[in-house]
Design an enzyme around this catalytic site. Structure first.
Site, PDB file in Angstrom:
ATOM      1  N   GLN A   1       0.846  -1.194   0.000  1.00 48.58           N
ATOM      2  CA  GLN A   1       0.000   0.000   0.000  1.00 48.58           C
ATOM      3  C   GLN A   1       0.879   1.241   0.000  1.00 48.58           C
ATOM      4  O   GLN A   1       2.009   1.205   0.476  1.00 48.58           O
ATOM      5  CB  GLN A   1      -0.890   0.049   1.260  1.00 48.58           C
ATOM      6  CG  GLN A   1      -1.959  -1.012   1.343  1.00 48.58           C
ATOM      7  CD  GLN A   1      -2.633  -1.002   2.703  1.00 48.58           C
ATOM      8  OE1 GLN A   1      -2.008  -1.280   3.720  1.00 48.58           O
ATOM      9  NE2 GLN A   1      -3.915  -0.666   2.733  1.00 48.58           N
TER      10      GLN A   1
ATOM     11  N   THR B   1      -5.882   2.385   9.808  1.00 48.14           N
ATOM     12  CA  THR B   1      -4.749   1.475   9.659  1.00 48.14           C
ATOM     13  C   THR B   1      -4.955   0.472   8.528  1.00 48.14           C
ATOM     14  O   THR B   1      -3.979  -0.021   7.968  1.00 48.14           O
ATOM     15  CB  THR B   1      -4.489   0.715  10.974  1.00 48.14           C
ATOM     16  OG1 THR B   1      -5.691   0.040  11.370  1.00 48.14           O
ATOM     17  CG2 THR B   1      -4.039   1.651  12.070  1.00 48.14           C
ATOM     18  N   CYS B   2      -6.214   0.173   8.201  1.00 52.00           N
ATOM     19  CA  CYS B   2      -6.454  -0.771   7.105  1.00 52.00           C
ATOM     20  C   CYS B   2      -5.967  -0.205   5.780  1.00 52.00           C
ATOM     21  O   CYS B   2      -5.615  -0.958   4.871  1.00 52.00           O
ATOM     22  CB  CYS B   2      -7.946  -1.092   6.998  1.00 52.00           C
ATOM     23  SG  CYS B   2      -8.586  -2.004   8.411  1.00 52.00           S
ATOM     24  N   PHE B   3      -5.997   1.116   5.668  1.00 51.18           N
ATOM     25  CA  PHE B   3      -5.691   1.755   4.389  1.00 51.18           C
ATOM     26  C   PHE B   3      -4.404   2.567   4.430  1.00 51.18           C
ATOM     27  O   PHE B   3      -4.103   3.285   3.478  1.00 51.18           O
ATOM     28  CB  PHE B   3      -6.871   2.643   3.972  1.00 51.18           C
ATOM     29  CG  PHE B   3      -8.180   1.900   3.963  1.00 51.18           C
ATOM     30  CD1 PHE B   3      -8.433   0.945   2.994  1.00 51.18           C
ATOM     31  CD2 PHE B   3      -9.125   2.125   4.952  1.00 51.18           C
ATOM     32  CE1 PHE B   3      -9.632   0.246   2.993  1.00 51.18           C
ATOM     33  CE2 PHE B   3     -10.323   1.421   4.956  1.00 51.18           C
ATOM     34  CZ  PHE B   3     -10.584   0.476   3.974  1.00 51.18           C
TER      35      PHE B   3
ATOM     36  N   GLY C   1     -10.153   0.660  10.935  1.00 56.09           N
ATOM     37  CA  GLY C   1     -10.450  -0.085   9.716  1.00 56.09           C
ATOM     38  C   GLY C   1      -9.646  -1.343   9.633  1.00 56.09           C
ATOM     39  O   GLY C   1      -8.727  -1.537  10.365  1.00 56.09           O
TER      40      GLY C   1
END
Length: 577
Positions: free
Chosen positions: A523, A543-545, A577
């Site tokens: 990412q 944090t997911c992205f 997230g």
């Protein structure tokens, strides 16, 4: 000559079409060269070799002077050049003429011979460093074809596999990575998400009750271990960057696991290993005594020898394998003593000094060549007995009844040898368990070719946060790179120490270390404008992205204050997230 030179010259000579240069009778531990002139018609090859017979001999003699340390430095220099290159440079295709050291590099790499030999007729200038690189390059080009067929796991010293394991530092990093990546792909499994339900309240209660031992602790590491005991090792062999082995949830905590919850959980599981609240592993003696280097490194606890503790250490090895396969760079913080043990590489006094410098200094003083028998009696006078302390401070007898046997001047070398023998092998059982766990997940036969430093980077990444690399992988939403808030942000980041930078990465991504330089990032980092708020608002992360919502702060000082507050109190508690 070194073992390095022996294997290098042998591999090059046996695989090359040859025209013979003058040969010397090989001395014990040395070798002879077979030289060919490349790119010339056969008759011209013979004439060329005869004409420069003396030069060939001088070059061969210069090659005999190279030792393993110089080869290590040269290969490390080549690896760094390939890593920093942006044009797809490969070590096995790099022209030898490009091996040129800067003035600064010559000062730092003093083992490397940058001398030039001139031919007798003045028509050639022979760069010794470039010749050595060409020799190593020839070795690597041939190893690319034969390594898949070599038994690298053999324990027989005369076998090629054993010799190549010892010469792993002479094999270029990109060649080793090509072989390892291929092996990881072929051994990968389509793993389903293994459920993992973690409870922070249970962890806190366990800590408050002082439950530190592996049998009673309920830290997150132990919870994960207990819930995965019956998982087959094949289910852990996922080889996707940013792939998720587990489907994680936290009891009574909101959070949809789109990646951030998983990364936060894996980081916390490993962080629990490096904690005084859990005794499976302990801070190394250098950390306890606060001397020398490696003061933050952890080693297995010598007391971790119960069947349960050994199973947990195997789980540590499996987590290391997961980190390598998924490029998670989980923050395992071990000294060379552990990394070399896991790779099956022999330990030496330098590795012991990296964990217990005080002990090594004491042993060196005890065997000082200038010390006389009277000096010894004056300084030590029966106070030293045939005992030593283990890494956790326990006293160990080195001979039966050792605490009652005084070390004399005549037996001091015997004593020092016994101490080294004990301390270099006191953790054999624990490290072997970690090795078994790692071998369940990744192919150890290839990993053994890597140096311990390379293996550490593959598993744990680098603790230093390279801001320039982070900038190259950053995109802006609602901001331009030249906006004041963005300029303030990067200045604030430059002012943070490495621990604070690692905390920031964990705050925004759920992991504390960046991907290795030159490797693909799963990412990009995203900085987006947080609208409708003022200077009093804290930044928010997803944090997911791998993203942060940043208010348009009016000053650099305010931005840095808000950022430090967020990363200090937000890590581990904000999972959006």
């Amino acid at each position: 000559g070194s073992a390095t030179s022996t294997a290098t010259a042998t591999a090059t000579a046996t695989a090359t079409a040859t025209s013979h240069a003058p040969k010397r009778r090989a001395k014990k531990g040395n070798y002879r060269f077979v030289v060919t002139a490349i790119g010339l018609p056969l008759k011209e090859k013979e004439r060329w070799l005869q004409r420069y017979r003396g030069e060939v001999q001088r070059v061969a003699d210069s090659m005999r002077e190279w030792g393993s340390e110089a080869d290590h430095e040269l290969v490390s220099w080549v690896n760094k050049k390939v890593e920093d290159d942006t044009t797809g440079l490969r070590s096995d295709r790099m022209p030898p003429q490009e091996v040129v050291l800067s003035a600064r590099e010559k000062m730092m790499l003093q083992r490397l011979d940058s001398g030039v030999l001139k031919s007798h007729d003045g028509s050639m200038r022979i760069n010794v460093l470039q010749i050595r690189f060409a020799l190593l390059q020839g070795l690597n080009q041939r190893l690319r074809h034969i390594l898949p067929y070599v038994d690298l796991s053999t324990g027989l010293e005369y076998r090629m596999g054993h010799k190549l394991r010892r010469l792993g530092y002479c094999i270029f990093y990109d060649l080793k990575m090509d072989l390892l990546d291929t092996a990881l792909r072929f051994t990968a499994q389509n793993s389903g998400n293994i459920p993992l339900n973690l409870d922070h309240q249970k962890k806190t209660l366990s800590s408050d009750c002082g439950n530190r031992d592996p049998g009673v602790s309920q830290c997150v590491f132990v919870q994960a271990f207990q819930q995965t005991q019956h998982v087959q090792a094949s289910q852990l062999r996922l080889s996707e960057p940013a792939g998720r082995i587990f489907s994680v949830s936290f009891v009574n905590e909101a959070g949809i696991d789109a990646g951030g919850v998983y990364r936060e959980a894996m980081t916390e599981i490993v962080t629990d290993l490096h904690s005084p609240e859990f005794s499976l592993m302990i801070l190394c003696p250098n950390g306890v005594h606060k001397i020398n280097n490696n003061m933050d490194k952890y080693i297995p606890n010598p007391r971790s020898s119960s069947p349960l503790a050994i199973q947990m250490l195997e789980f540590v090895g499996k987590l290391m394998g997961i980190s390598l396969r998924t490029k998670a760079t989980l923050p395992f913080n071990f000294p060379s003593y552990v990394w070399k043990g896991v790779l099956g590489q022999p330990l030496n006094a330098t590795d012991l000094e990296g964990t217990d410098a005080y002990l090594v200094q004491s042993l060196n003083a005890l065997t000082d060549a200038k010390m006389t028998a009277s000096d010894f009696d004056l300084v030590y006078g029966g106070e030293v007995t045939f005992t030593t302390t283990s890494s956790n401070g326990d006293t160990v007898d080195l001979v039966p009844g050792g605490e009652r046997v005084a070390v004399t001047y005549d037996r001091r070398n015997e004593y020092v040898g016994l101490v080294y023998a004990w301390r270099l092998h006191e953790l054999d059982r624990q490290v072997a368990a970690m090795r078994r766990g790692l071998g369940c997940v990744v192919p150890l036969r290839l990993l053994q070719l890597f140096t311990w430093q390379q293996a550490e980077e593959l598993v744990a990444g680098k603790p230093d946060v390279d801001l320039e690399d982070l900038k190259r992988h950053t995109e802006y939403r609602g901001f331009r790179p030249t906006d004041p808030a963005i300029v303030y942000f990067w200045r604030a980041m430059e002012g943070l120490n490495m621990d604070e930078r690692s905390q920031f990465i964990r705050f925004v991504w759920g992991r504390s270390r960046l991907p290795l330089k030159g490797r693909p990032w799963p990412q990009t980092f995203k900085i987006q404008r947080q609208g409708g708020v003022g200077d009093e608002t804290l930044p928010v992360t997803h944090t997911c992205f791998f993203s942060i919502e940043l208010p348009d702060y009016s000053t650099e000082e305010i931005l840095k204050t808000r950022l430090l507050t967020a990363i200090t109190y937000g890590v581990g508690g904000i999972l959006n997230g």
